[in-house]
Design a protein around this motif. Structure first.
Motif, PDB file in Angstrom:
ATOM      1  N   THR A  45     -17.861   9.516  12.241  1.00 55.94           N
ATOM      2  CA  THR A  45     -18.550  10.462  13.043  1.00 55.94           C
ATOM      3  C   THR A  45     -19.917  10.321  12.972  1.00 55.94           C
ATOM      4  OG1 THR A  45     -18.464  11.470  10.693  1.00 55.94           O
ATOM      5  CG2 THR A  45     -16.540  12.259  12.182  1.00 55.94           C
ATOM      6  N   PRO A  46     -20.772  10.793  13.792  1.00 52.55           N
ATOM      7  CA  PRO A  46     -22.084  10.636  13.853  1.00 52.55           C
ATOM      8  C   PRO A  46     -23.034  11.000  12.622  1.00 52.55           C
ATOM      9  CG  PRO A  46     -21.614  11.665  15.759  1.00 52.55           C
ATOM     10  CD  PRO A  46     -20.088  11.818  15.027  1.00 52.55           C
ATOM     11  N   SER A  62      -8.076  12.525  12.351  1.00 48.63           N
ATOM     12  CA  SER A  62      -9.415  12.674  11.555  1.00 48.63           C
ATOM     13  C   SER A  62      -9.127  12.539  10.054  1.00 48.63           C
ATOM     14  CB  SER A  62     -10.013  14.211  11.786  1.00 48.63           C
ATOM     15  OG  SER A  62     -11.077  14.230  11.135  1.00 48.63           O
ATOM     16  N   TRP A  90     -17.823   8.363  19.819  1.00 50.00           N
ATOM     17  CA  TRP A  90     -18.357   9.718  19.697  1.00 50.00           C
ATOM     18  C   TRP A  90     -19.826  10.008  20.493  1.00 50.00           C
ATOM     19  CZ3 TRP A  90     -16.957  14.124  16.935  1.00 50.00           C
ATOM     20  CH2 TRP A  90     -15.894  13.781  15.970  1.00 50.00           C
ATOM     21  N   SER A  91     -19.929  11.286  21.104  1.00 55.14           N
ATOM     22  CA  SER A  91     -21.144  11.701  21.821  1.00 55.14           C
ATOM     23  C   SER A  91     -22.211  11.711  20.504  1.00 55.14           C
ATOM     24  CB  SER A  91     -20.874  12.806  22.634  1.00 55.14           C
ATOM     25  OG  SER A  91     -20.557  13.954  21.516  1.00 55.14           O
ATOM     26  N   GLY A  94     -22.166  14.841  18.625  1.00 54.28           N
ATOM     27  CA  GLY A  94     -20.894  14.938  17.871  1.00 54.28           C
ATOM     28  C   GLY A  94     -19.958  16.077  18.296  1.00 54.28           C
ATOM     29  N   GLN A  95     -20.234  16.437  19.608  1.00 56.10           N
ATOM     30  CA  GLN A  95     -19.239  17.583  20.425  1.00 56.10           C
ATOM     31  C   GLN A  95     -18.379  16.889  21.126  1.00 56.10           C
ATOM     32  OE1 GLN A  95     -20.041  20.980  19.684  1.00 56.10           O
ATOM     33  NE2 GLN A  95     -21.288  19.986  18.227  1.00 56.10           N
ATOM     34  N   ASN A  96     -18.166  15.729  21.621  1.00 57.91           N
ATOM     35  CA  ASN A  96     -17.058  15.105  22.331  1.00 57.91           C
ATOM     36  C   ASN A  96     -16.889  13.678  21.635  1.00 57.91           C
ATOM     37  OD1 ASN A  96     -16.910  16.912  25.146  1.00 57.91           O
ATOM     38  ND2 ASN A  96     -19.162  16.725  24.625  1.00 57.91           N
ATOM     39  N   ILE A  97     -15.434  13.438  22.080  1.00 56.42           N
ATOM     40  CA  ILE A  97     -15.180  12.089  21.858  1.00 56.42           C
ATOM     41  C   ILE A  97     -14.517  11.670  23.098  1.00 56.42           C
ATOM     42  CG2 ILE A  97     -13.516  10.709  20.446  1.00 56.42           C
ATOM     43  CD1 ILE A  97     -13.208  12.982  18.577  1.00 56.42           C
ATOM     44  N   ILE A 116     -14.501  18.754  21.235  1.00 55.12           N
ATOM     45  CA  ILE A 116     -14.044  19.346  20.019  1.00 55.12           C
ATOM     46  C   ILE A 116     -14.042  20.768  19.836  1.00 55.12           C
ATOM     47  CG2 ILE A 116     -14.690  19.430  17.524  1.00 55.12           C
ATOM     48  CD1 ILE A 116     -13.929  16.633  18.282  1.00 55.12           C
TER      49      ILE A 116
END
Length: 408
Positions: A45-46, A62, A90-91, A94-97, A116
């Motif tokens: 994760t970022p 996850s 990850w974007s 952290g809102q999109n994968i 997400i």
């Protein structure tokens, strides 16, 4: 009597401080291993501390540190038989994968975007989108660009990958860039990329520069074709040699690269704005910048008479870029690049040719080194630090994911 007692107390305190310091140094190098079997792809994760991984049935999971024991199911992507999730990215927010995996109906690689918040899953390269392929399409995400576009490379023939981009926001829009035979390495702002053009035979490898603004817009839903167009090279290595990217500096314009040639390798700097190239370290290769670019770790021959990088007598050296002085060096047999700094700059992770993971740390006494036997030493191993620097992941296709945790 009082004098003797005070002396004994002083000795006890000194021993306590010494042993406490020694224990602290030992603990800081202590690692705890966690294994997750059957992992085909993963991404931290970022913010670090947790990761997302994909398994052979197409499920995304996850897992949270420090034990990574309880996995939470995110979504399952339908895959063709004997196919797998190939890449997870990850974007930056952290809102999109973004997930690279083949489609069920035609087996072509595509980019799946999972939100997400909404749990929506979208195919960003649906049937009819540009960038098709005569055979089965194979692609890989290169970077998430500052304007939200996802840059990706698609196999376009023997020794060829084409650079393209898709904008997932507001309906898919597409861009086409150029073709290269090697990898692309984006700058810290992701506005420019160094391109490695790997020529065949004895021809020298070359480095080029591509801008995120260089792409040509391509309408969606239309067939698209252009002749192969190589990403331009700015300079190349000597005959039977080559030039290879090592790192971007934080200024977004200076590049560290290895200039390999029959007479020996050297680490050089390339100012991508002025074009000026200068030698930083003679006789070194596989350079790695610490976070903040204060230190440079690199490999060099243990003996000055050696000229080939294949020599097993190799040293790890640390250069202070402010003083231009070597802080420490240590011979490490069978080591191979690249060298990877932890985000805290406390450790360096290196793989050895004999299937060992080497963990180095700079101390006043020099370079401390620990080594750990890795499973499946004959397979390709991929190392990556978590963004918070607390964990180091080791992945290979045969045994899956192993996570080392450290006392930073």
């Amino acid at each position: 009597m009082n004098t003797i007692l005070r002396l004994l107390i002083s000795v006890f305190l000194i021993l306590t401080i010494f042993l406490g310091t020694a224990s602290s140094a030992s603990d800081s190098l202590h690692s705890v291993e966690k294994s997750i079997r059957g992992v085909d792809a993963y991404a931290w994760t970022p913010t670090g501390g947790s990761l997302v991984y994909g398994t052979s049935d197409g499920t995304l999971w996850s897992a949270q540190g420090p034990d990574f024991a309880t996995a939470i199911r995110i979504i399952k992507i339908a895959l063709p038989e004997e196919q797998k999730i190939e890449q997870i990215v990850w974007s930056p927010d952290g809102q999109n994968i973004a997930v690279v995996a083949p489609r069920l109906n035609d087996g072509w690689d595509t980019i799946w975007l999972f939100n997400i918040k909404t749990s929506q899953l979208r195919d960003l390269l649906p049937l009819g989108a540009p960038f098709g392929s005569p055979g089965t399409r194979s692609l890989r995400i290169s970077s998430w660009l500052p304007d939200g576009r996802i840059a990706f490379v698609e196999h376009c023939g023997t020794g060829c990958v084409g650079l393209h981009a898709v904008q997932p926001e507001g309906g898919e829009q597409y861009w086409d860039f150029c073709d290269t035979s090697g990898d692309l390495f984006w700058s810290p702002t992701r506005k420019n990329a160094v391109v490695e053009n790997e020529h065949s035979g004895v021809a020298p490898a070359a480095l080029g520069l591509e801008s995120a603004s260089d792409g040509v817009a391509v309408p969606g839903g239309a067939s698209y074709y252009r002749p192969r167009r190589e990403c331009g090279s700015v300079f190349e290595g000597v005959l039977r040699g080559g030039v290879y990217f090592d790192a971007w500096f934080p200024d977004d314009k200076t590049v560290l690269f290895t200039d390999a040639n029959p007479d020996g390798s050297g680490l050089k700097l390339w100012n991508t704005v002025s074009g000026l190239r200068t030698t930083l370290v003679a006789g070194g290769w596989s350079g790695a910048l610490s976070p903040g670019a204060r230190y440079l770790a690199f490999l060099r021959h243990a003996h000055e008479s050696a000229v080939t990088e294949d020599s097993k007598r190799v040293s790890l050296a640390i250069l202070d870029l402010r003083s231009n002085k070597i802080l420490a060096f240590r011979e490490i047999p069978n080591v191979q690049g690249p060298v990877q700094w932890s985000p805290s700059a406390n450790y360096l992770a290196i793989l050895a040719r004999d299937g060992k993971l080497l963990l180095a740390r700079i101390t006043p006494a020099g370079i401390e080194l620990r080594q750990t036997e890795l499973e499946e030493p004959n397979f390709y191993h991929e190392l990556s630090w978590s963004p918070d620097g607390k964990y180091l992941a080791d992945w290979n296709e045969a045994s899956g994911l192993k996570i080392f945790s450290f006392n930073e």
